[in-house]
Design a protein around this motif. Structure first.
Motif, PDB file in Angstrom:
ATOM      1  N   ILE A  82       0.893  -1.161   0.000  1.00  0.00           N
ATOM      2  CA  ILE A  82       0.000   0.000   0.000  1.00  0.00           C
ATOM      3  C   ILE A  82       0.930   1.210   0.000  1.00  0.00           C
ATOM      4  O   ILE A  82       1.654   1.443   0.969  1.00  0.00           O
ATOM      5  N   LEU A  83       0.940   1.943  -1.110  1.00  0.00           N
ATOM      6  CA  LEU A  83       1.790   3.118  -1.271  1.00  0.00           C
ATOM      7  C   LEU A  83       0.925   4.346  -1.037  1.00  0.00           C
ATOM      8  O   LEU A  83       0.050   4.666  -1.838  1.00  0.00           O
ATOM      9  N   ASN A  84       1.174   5.025   0.073  1.00  0.00           N
ATOM     10  CA  ASN A  84       0.322   6.116   0.534  1.00  0.00           C
ATOM     11  C   ASN A  84       1.104   7.426   0.544  1.00  0.00           C
ATOM     12  O   ASN A  84       2.221   7.482   1.051  1.00  0.00           O
ATOM     13  N   PHE A  85       0.507   8.469  -0.022  1.00  0.00           N
ATOM     14  CA  PHE A  85       1.098   9.812  -0.010  1.00  0.00           C
ATOM     15  C   PHE A  85       0.308  10.667   0.971  1.00  0.00           C
ATOM     16  O   PHE A  85      -0.928  10.724   0.898  1.00  0.00           O
ATOM     17  N   TRP A  86       1.026  11.359   1.870  1.00  0.00           N
ATOM     18  CA  TRP A  86       0.370  12.069   2.965  1.00  0.00           C
ATOM     19  C   TRP A  86       1.210  13.258   3.414  1.00  0.00           C
ATOM     20  O   TRP A  86       2.359  13.423   3.025  1.00  0.00           O
ATOM     21  N   ALA A  87       0.610  14.079   4.290  1.00  0.00           N
ATOM     22  CA  ALA A  87       1.319  15.193   4.943  1.00  0.00           C
ATOM     23  C   ALA A  87       0.746  15.357   6.349  1.00  0.00           C
ATOM     24  O   ALA A  87      -0.420  15.036   6.598  1.00  0.00           O
ATOM     25  N   SER A  88       1.558  15.864   7.254  1.00  0.00           N
ATOM     26  CA  SER A  88       1.125  15.990   8.654  1.00  0.00           C
ATOM     27  C   SER A  88       0.041  17.052   8.838  1.00  0.00           C
ATOM     28  O   SER A  88      -0.702  17.016   9.801  1.00  0.00           O
ATOM     29  N   TRP A  89      -0.076  17.988   7.919  1.00  0.00           N
ATOM     30  CA  TRP A  89      -1.078  19.052   8.005  1.00  0.00           C
ATOM     31  C   TRP A  89      -2.413  18.641   7.380  1.00  0.00           C
ATOM     32  O   TRP A  89      -3.394  19.372   7.464  1.00  0.00           O
ATOM     33  N   CYS A  90      -2.472  17.478   6.772  1.00  0.00           N
ATOM     34  CA  CYS A  90      -3.642  17.018   6.017  1.00  0.00           C
ATOM     35  C   CYS A  90      -4.640  16.334   6.947  1.00  0.00           C
ATOM     36  O   CYS A  90      -4.359  15.260   7.489  1.00  0.00           O
ATOM     37  N   GLY A  91      -5.825  16.939   7.134  1.00  0.00           N
ATOM     38  CA  GLY A  91      -6.851  16.385   8.011  1.00  0.00           C
ATOM     39  C   GLY A  91      -7.285  14.977   7.639  1.00  0.00           C
ATOM     40  O   GLY A  91      -7.328  14.091   8.502  1.00  0.00           O
ATOM     41  N   PRO A  92      -7.619  14.713   6.366  1.00  0.00           N
ATOM     42  CA  PRO A  92      -8.004  13.354   5.994  1.00  0.00           C
ATOM     43  C   PRO A  92      -6.873  12.333   6.193  1.00  0.00           C
ATOM     44  O   PRO A  92      -7.122  11.171   6.494  1.00  0.00           O
ATOM     45  N   CYS A  93      -5.623  12.780   6.042  1.00  0.00           N
ATOM     46  CA  CYS A  93      -4.484  11.885   6.294  1.00  0.00           C
ATOM     47  C   CYS A  93      -4.457  11.502   7.773  1.00  0.00           C
ATOM     48  O   CYS A  93      -4.268  10.330   8.122  1.00  0.00           O
ATOM     49  N   LYS A  94      -4.654  12.493   8.629  1.00  0.00           N
ATOM     50  CA  LYS A  94      -4.670  12.237  10.069  1.00  0.00           C
ATOM     51  C   LYS A  94      -5.790  11.271  10.444  1.00  0.00           C
ATOM     52  O   LYS A  94      -5.638  10.471  11.365  1.00  0.00           O
ATOM     53  N   LYS A  95      -6.883  11.342   9.706  1.00  0.00           N
ATOM     54  CA  LYS A  95      -8.021  10.463   9.983  1.00  0.00           C
ATOM     55  C   LYS A  95      -7.690   9.013   9.638  1.00  0.00           C
ATOM     56  O   LYS A  95      -8.081   8.092  10.347  1.00  0.00           O
ATOM     57  N   GLU A  96      -6.990   8.776   8.517  1.00  0.00           N
ATOM     58  CA  GLU A  96      -6.742   7.410   8.080  1.00  0.00           C
ATOM     59  C   GLU A  96      -5.519   6.761   8.739  1.00  0.00           C
ATOM     60  O   GLU A  96      -5.433   5.539   8.802  1.00  0.00           O
ATOM     61  N   MET A  97      -4.596   7.546   9.244  1.00  0.00           N
ATOM     62  CA  MET A  97      -3.336   6.974   9.741  1.00  0.00           C
ATOM     63  C   MET A  97      -3.509   6.022  10.924  1.00  0.00           C
ATOM     64  O   MET A  97      -2.845   4.979  10.964  1.00  0.00           O
ATOM     65  N   PRO A  98      -4.381   6.282  11.892  1.00  0.00           N
ATOM     66  CA  PRO A  98      -4.585   5.283  12.951  1.00  0.00           C
ATOM     67  C   PRO A  98      -5.127   3.963  12.395  1.00  0.00           C
ATOM     68  O   PRO A  98      -4.736   2.886  12.847  1.00  0.00           O
ATOM     69  N   GLU A  99      -5.994   4.040  11.394  1.00  0.00           N
ATOM     70  CA  GLU A  99      -6.522   2.823  10.768  1.00  0.00           C
ATOM     71  C   GLU A  99      -5.412   2.099  10.012  1.00  0.00           C
ATOM     72  O   GLU A  99      -5.349   0.872   9.998  1.00  0.00           O
ATOM     73  N   MET A 100      -4.527   2.872   9.380  1.00  0.00           N
ATOM     74  CA  MET A 100      -3.388   2.260   8.694  1.00  0.00           C
ATOM     75  C   MET A 100      -2.483   1.542   9.701  1.00  0.00           C
ATOM     76  O   MET A 100      -1.989   0.450   9.432  1.00  0.00           O
ATOM     77  N   GLN A 101      -2.290   2.145  10.867  1.00  0.00           N
ATOM     78  CA  GLN A 101      -1.459   1.523  11.902  1.00  0.00           C
ATOM     79  C   GLN A 101      -2.098   0.221  12.390  1.00  0.00           C
ATOM     80  O   GLN A 101      -1.411  -0.802  12.509  1.00  0.00           O
TER      81      GLN A 101
END
Length: 193
Positions: A82-101
């Protein structure tokens, strides 16, 4: 006086029509924002936004890791990715990262999550490190410091953007723009070979 008032009303109506047409033409463009704040790219925008299509080889790259080493996408060949592009300031990224973990902890023997940070868009690299440390994310974090991988190669113009790569190194599902859920990742990985 009535002529003047009528003239003003006509002008206001014409300006309103002009603004409406501009807004309508903007709605016909490639993107919109959903309730999560994620940018959604319409199917009509495939040509404009580009990206790698299912069946194509996932372009290799070599990036510095957050821990100071380096990693190539080809290092993961033979494993589902799963190749994911993200940034720490991105709200939707913050939402998915715990699920990714959570997903990574359960499936890391079968799949690798490679999270490419758009470091060029961050205030500084330390902010990325602090963000990862704060939430104890353990999947690999790669740093795209010069936009080459995220923008030039994978065309990740909206965040988060995720590609699903099979053991053969090819993109096997359409990319996902917007946050993923645990269930969605399970579904995607089960569809990869």
């Amino acid at each position: 006086m009535y002529k003047r008032l009528f003239g003003i009303l006509v002008m206001v109506a014409l300006i309103g029509v002009f603004i409406f047409n501009i807004l309508e033409s903007n709605n016909d463009t490639a993107e919109d924002v959903n309730s999560n704040g994620a940018t959604i790219v319409s199917p009509d925008a495939t040509e404009e936004y580009g990206g790698i299509e299912p069946g194509e080889e996932a372009p290799d790259f070599d990036l510095e890791t957050l821990s100071g080493g380096s990693a190539k996408l080809s290092d993961y060949r033979g494993k589902k990715v799963i190749l994911n592009f993200w940034a720490s300031w991105c709200g939707p990224c913050k939402k998915e990262m715990p699920e990714m973990q959570d997903f990574y902890e359960e499936y890391q023997d079968e799949v690798e999550i490679v999270a490419v940070n758009l470091t060029w868009s961050e205030k500084n690299e330390k902010k990325v490190e602090n963000f990862i440390d704060q939430y104890n994310y353990t999947y690999p974090i790669l740093l795209d410091k010069d936009m080459k991988v995220s923008n030039d190669t994978y065309m990740a113009y909206a965040l988060p953007t995720t590609y699903f790569i099979g053991t053969d190194g090819k993109i096997q599902q359409p990319r996902k723009i917007g946050p993923m859920t645990y269930e969605f990742m399970v579904e995607m990985i089960e569809s990869l070979n």
